[in-house]
Design a protein around this motif. Sequence first.
Motif, PDB file in Angstrom:
ATOM      1  N   VAL A 182      17.663 -43.601  12.383  1.00  0.00           N
ATOM      2  CA  VAL A 182      16.993 -44.253  11.255  1.00  0.00           C
ATOM      3  C   VAL A 182      15.690 -44.933  11.833  1.00  0.00           C
ATOM      4  O   VAL A 182      14.794 -45.331  11.219  1.00  0.00           O
ATOM      5  N   ASP A 183      15.565 -45.096  13.168  1.00  0.00           N
ATOM      6  CA  ASP A 183      14.353 -45.494  13.757  1.00  0.00           C
ATOM      7  C   ASP A 183      13.328 -44.743  14.012  1.00  0.00           C
ATOM      8  O   ASP A 183      12.699 -45.035  14.948  1.00  0.00           O
ATOM      9  N   ASN A 184      13.341 -43.588  13.545  1.00  0.00           N
ATOM     10  CA  ASN A 184      12.695 -42.452  14.065  1.00  0.00           C
ATOM     11  C   ASN A 184      11.871 -41.788  12.732  1.00  0.00           C
ATOM     12  O   ASN A 184      12.156 -40.650  12.481  1.00  0.00           O
ATOM     13  N   PRO A 185      11.107 -42.840  12.167  1.00  0.00           N
ATOM     14  CA  PRO A 185      10.217 -42.374  10.932  1.00  0.00           C
ATOM     15  C   PRO A 185       9.359 -41.091  10.970  1.00  0.00           C
ATOM     16  O   PRO A 185       9.147 -40.370  10.371  1.00  0.00           O
ATOM     17  N   ALA A 186       8.828 -40.829  12.253  1.00  0.00           N
ATOM     18  CA  ALA A 186       8.139 -39.531  12.267  1.00  0.00           C
ATOM     19  C   ALA A 186       8.975 -38.304  12.134  1.00  0.00           C
ATOM     20  O   ALA A 186       8.634 -37.336  11.392  1.00  0.00           O
ATOM     21  N   SER A 187      10.386 -38.258  12.766  1.00  0.00           N
ATOM     22  CA  SER A 187      10.994 -37.131  12.231  1.00  0.00           C
ATOM     23  C   SER A 187      11.489 -37.208  10.864  1.00  0.00           C
ATOM     24  O   SER A 187      11.712 -35.893  10.263  1.00  0.00           O
ATOM     25  N   CYS A 188      11.420 -38.128  10.131  1.00  0.00           N
ATOM     26  CA  CYS A 188      11.613 -38.188   8.589  1.00  0.00           C
ATOM     27  C   CYS A 188      10.484 -37.560   8.101  1.00  0.00           C
ATOM     28  O   CYS A 188      10.635 -36.586   6.945  1.00  0.00           O
ATOM     29  N   ARG A 189       9.419 -37.770   8.305  1.00  0.00           N
ATOM     30  CA  ARG A 189       8.032 -37.095   7.758  1.00  0.00           C
ATOM     31  C   ARG A 189       7.918 -35.579   8.157  1.00  0.00           C
ATOM     32  O   ARG A 189       7.928 -34.654   7.126  1.00  0.00           O
ATOM     33  N   VAL A 190       8.489 -35.240   9.365  1.00  0.00           N
ATOM     34  CA  VAL A 190       8.749 -33.843   9.699  1.00  0.00           C
ATOM     35  C   VAL A 190       9.804 -33.058   8.757  1.00  0.00           C
ATOM     36  O   VAL A 190       9.289 -31.909   8.417  1.00  0.00           O
TER      37      VAL A 190
END
Length: 197
Positions: free
Chosen positions: A144-152
């Motif tokens: 959850v603390d990796n918002p860049a992966s959420c965007r990817v």
Amino acid sequence: MSIELRAASTPTAPGLLLRPWRDDDVAALLVAYRDPVLRSWTRYPVSTTADARAFLRRSRQGWAAGRRFSFAVLEPGPDGERLVANVVLKEVTPGRPYAEVGYWTAAPARGRAVAPRAVTAVSDWAFARFAAGGLTRLELLHQVDNPASCRVAEKSGYVFQEVLPARPPFPRDGHRHVRWRSSRARLAQPRSSSPPC
């Protein structure tokens, strides 16, 4: 292995070549893993030549077993092709309807749409290659603390599904994103009401 995938260029970035890892990728792996951000997100950092060779050996073994397919992602540069990312299709099992996609991006490539284009290329290939074996969905997981992966995930067509509780070896809760082989299958599946990243 002669397989090669391509991802189109953008107005600000060149096209990408995706291919299986090779023995001569040792130096490029070591350079990529000098990045502390990459090292913080991986369970198996590559710190030495022996680590890099083990990474490449596992990649070859995965391809040979037909269960794990790791792609080195390259883009053209002034001195030839340079490594910008890794995308892996894993947990491929004949008859099982799902598999998982993971990735990492080298520091100089971040923020240039490298990861979404590479993940999309591998996802499209996976559905084409393994449809006859029953593959209908791909999952992309991240903490959850990796918002860049959420965007990817979102840019690659993966829809947020749910929050996953932390479990070893992952110390924090995670997000599960899913991409379906067809829009009909996607519409048939419930979505979580939890908000995405």
